[in-house]
Structures are given as C-alpha cells and as structure tokens.
Design an enzyme around this catalytic site. Structure first.
Site, PDB file in Angstrom:
ATOM      1  N   LYS A 133       0.726  -1.165  -0.021  1.00 15.25           N
ATOM      2  CA  LYS A 133       0.086   0.016   0.049  1.00 15.25           C
ATOM      3  C   LYS A 133       0.865   1.112  -0.102  1.00 15.25           C
ATOM      4  O   LYS A 133       2.080   1.224   0.308  1.00 15.25           O
ATOM      5  CB  LYS A 133      -0.984   0.068   1.155  1.00 15.25           C
ATOM      6  CG  LYS A 133      -0.036   0.140   2.566  1.00 15.25           C
ATOM      7  CD  LYS A 133      -1.017  -0.249   3.827  1.00 15.25           C
ATOM      8  CE  LYS A 133      -0.325  -0.333   4.896  1.00 15.25           C
ATOM      9  NZ  LYS A 133       0.766  -1.424   4.974  1.00 15.25           N
ATOM     10  N   TYR A 221      -2.204   4.909   6.897  1.00 14.94           N
ATOM     11  CA  TYR A 221      -2.376   3.868   8.207  1.00 14.94           C
ATOM     12  C   TYR A 221      -3.751   4.464   8.845  1.00 14.94           C
ATOM     13  O   TYR A 221      -4.359   3.809   9.321  1.00 14.94           O
ATOM     14  CB  TYR A 221      -1.198   4.046   8.926  1.00 14.94           C
ATOM     15  CG  TYR A 221       0.010   2.735   8.535  1.00 14.94           C
ATOM     16  CD1 TYR A 221       0.014   1.493   8.874  1.00 14.94           C
ATOM     17  CD2 TYR A 221       1.004   3.156   7.692  1.00 14.94           C
ATOM     18  CE1 TYR A 221       1.071   0.380   8.563  1.00 14.94           C
ATOM     19  CE2 TYR A 221       1.880   2.336   7.238  1.00 14.94           C
ATOM     20  CZ  TYR A 221       1.754   1.183   7.676  1.00 14.94           C
ATOM     21  OH  TYR A 221       2.768  -0.090   7.146  1.00 14.94           O
TER      22      TYR A 221
END
Length: 392
Positions: A133, A221
């Site tokens: 990611k 995150y």
C-alpha cells in the site's frame, strides 16, 4: 539518528471480544510441498528485513522466487535462501513467471508508481498478486489493477497487515462489542522525520514516485484504521495542510496534513500525518465509558493497548508475539487455496486512494467540505473473519 519508516514501524516488540468465524493456516502448518509459492518483486529493506524472514516462519507460504533489477544482489539473496538459479528474475524477463509453476503469488514491493505496471503484468501471467500500500499513485491505475484481476480471474490483495495483527483485531472486537459503550471519536497520528539521504525516503519525497509523500506513506495507516476500527465509511472530509517552504524535503510533496472524517454514526475521526514530526504510529478510540489507546498501534512488533476506564489506565496489554508478515502472507495463501475470504481486496486500496484524494482536495481549498459518500461497503469485516489469539 534519522528514523526511517522501516526502522520506526519495525521497533521492538490482545484480547478477543468476538469469536472469529474463519480458521486459516495461521493455526496449522502445511507440508512444505503444499505451501503457496511467493515471488518477491523488489529486494529493498522491507523484503529483506521482513518479508523473506516472514516466509521462513509462515505456515502455509514459502519463498519461490525473487525479482530485482540488480542481478548480483538477486543471485546472492536466492543463494542465501536455497533458491535455484532459475528462480532469479529480472524486470527484463518478468513475463517468464507465467511458465513457472512454483510461483502462485507475486508480492509487489516497489515504489508506489511502479505498483500498477508490475501488478497487471503478474496478473496477465496468471499469478495472484499481493501488493504493498498505497496500491498505486493514481485512481485510474488502481481501477485498472482491479479490472486486470477480474479479467485474469486471479486474486488481488493489498498488504493491509493491520487487518491481521492481533492487537488491532482486539480493538476492533472490543469496539464491535461496545465494551466501553458507543464510540464517539477516533484519533489517529501517523508520522516521522523523513531522511532524504536514505534512498527509500528519497523516492517517498518524490511526488511522482510516491503519489503523496507522508499522506501515502504514513497517513494511509490512519485513514485505514479509522475505517476498520468503526467498520464504517466516511461520508465527508475536511482537511488542512501546512508545509514549510524553506524545508528542502518538501519541494514536491506536502508535509503536515490534518483531516476530519465524518461517519454516518456521527463519529468524528481526526487524522494527522507528517514527514517532519516526532515518530509516532498511534490511535485512540474515545467511547462513552472509557478510551482504548494503542501506542504503538502499527509497528512491526511491540504494539500495545491501554484501556482507560473511570479515569484509570489499566496495565498495558502487549500484542501477542508473532510475525505480522507471516500472518498476512499465510492469509493470502489460504485465499488462494479457497480456505479463507478475501479481507483486503483491491477495492479496499482504491477506497483509501479516493479518500486521500479527497483529503488533498479539501486541503487545497483550506478545509472545504468534500463529500465522500460513494456507496462503498467493506465486503468482509476483519474482526469477524480473521482468527487471532487472545482471551475475552
């Protein structure tokens, strides 16, 4: 000493309020010849320090090949891990993997701007893909990755390791069970000091290669955490950015970004990310009767949870020991086997990318409200699907 992303979240190193409904190879090892073979694409810090060691202790996955633009390095890593010479790939013979039955999954661990190209190539070669990611730097690239997976009838999973990390699962289950009453607010703080002398940071400060600087590297995150903690999707965002024009690190990317998500339940999630503040990866869920404080919340090890109730902090609860990357790759292996549901599909990565774009759009307009109610709904709740050790 400068602190990189890898050293920050690799710092040294839970309980379950709801019983999981799915069991995976995280609970039982399989024979070596039945393990799912992974090709690691990109031999940087994460691959060498976390992924390859993780595959050595994984119960259902194994290292099958390495891919690198540095032949000598690739041959050395292969030899150190007992791989034959023909399990070493370069980007010039990447397509050869299509004829390699030892490889079932290709794990993309490259700078963000290269994710889409190599993901799509691997899918066209008939391989399943696990991609780091953020999944891409442009929304249209993420959409193309999802379309390629569907066209190839292969799985595309985004490496959201916190979906499989015991402490994060514990917090999700506590919140689902309302152990401290309803959630009223979420706070996430994810950032560090970027070091341009570190090659892995240099590309993260490159706007084209990273696609977002701190927001894509660390902020993702916090964006993801707010969503999985609440099991909801935000309907609106407001955001603000502050970047010191005299700081040479931020010629192409923004530094400090703060945002507020508004969720359908009425919960407000405050998020912050920066490449120029003290290293932190923490979140807090403020509920009617107490708080759940995870600090650190997303390190590779050493995560811990503090429950605050009645104004009193209980003793911190350390996350159970274990390799987070092994858990993540074991889950992907069981998805390939048909023994586990896809928890972190490409659509999850696309949702976070769209939210990051909305944050940047709002920040460019000095906090103007940007609607984010696109109708996306998480297909599988990690709190219910993913197994995890712990006690009630």
């Amino acid at each position: 000493m400068p602190i990189s992303r890898r050293s920050l979240i690799g710092a040294a190193g839970a309980t379950a309020a709801l019983a999981p409904t799915v069991s995976s190879s995280q609970g039982a090892a399989v024979a070596d010849n039945d393990k799912i073979g992974f090709a690691i694409v990109g031999l940087g810090k994460l691959s060498l320090g976390q992924l390859i060691p993780g595959l050595k202790v994984a119960k259902g996955a194994r290292l099958a090949a390495v891919v690198s633009g540095h032949p000598d390095k690739a041959r050395r890593v292969a030899a150190e891990n007992g791989l034959p010479a023909d399990a070493v790939y370069g980007y010039d013979d990447y397509d050869r993997m299509a004829k390699d039955p030892r490889i079932q999954v290709v794990y993309i661990v490259l700078p963000n701007s290269l994710h889409a190209e190599h993901t799509i190539k691997a899918l066209k070669a008939g391989k399943h893909v696990l991609c780091e990611k953020p999944m891409a730097t442009r929304i249209q690239d993420a959409e193309a990755m999802i379309a390629a997976a569907k066209a190839a009838d292969r799985h595309l999973m985004i490496a959201y390791r916190c979906h499989y990390e015991p402490m994060n699962l514990d917090v999700m289950r506590r919140l689902r069970a309302r152990s401290l009453g309803r959630v009223r607010q979420i706070n996430t703080t994810m950032g560090r000091q970027a070091d341009p002398s570190d090659p892995s940071d240099a590309w993260r400060l490159d706007g084209e290669m990273s696609g977002g600087g701190a927001l894509g590297d660390m902020g993702v995150y916090g964006i993801s955490a707010a969503r999985y903690l609440l099991n909801e999707e935000p309907v609106a965002v407001q955001a603000w950015a502050s970047t010191d024009p005299a700081d040479p690190r931020f010629k192409e990317t923004q530094d400090l970004i703060n945002w507020q998500f508004r969720f359908p339940s009425g919960v407000i999630a405050n998020g912050s990310t920066s490449f120029a503040y003290a290293p932190t990866m923490a979140f807090e869920a403020i509920c009617e009767q107490g708080r759940l404080v995870a600090d650190p919340a997303a390190f590779y090890g050493g995560n811990r949870l503090t429950v605050v109730k009645g104004g009193q902090a209980q003793p911190p609860i350390p996350a159970p020991p274990g390799d987070q990357f092994a858990r993540e790759m074991d889950w992907m292996a069981d998805v390939v086997r048909g023994k586990a549901p896809m928890v972190s599909p490409g659509e999850e990565g696309l949702q976070d990318m769209r939210l990051m774009q909305a944050i940047l759009e709002s920040a460019a307009k000095d906090g103007a409200t940007v609607k984010t109610d696109w109708g996306y709904k998480r297909a599988v709740d990690p709190a219910v699907a993913v197994d995890g050790p712990g006690k009630a």
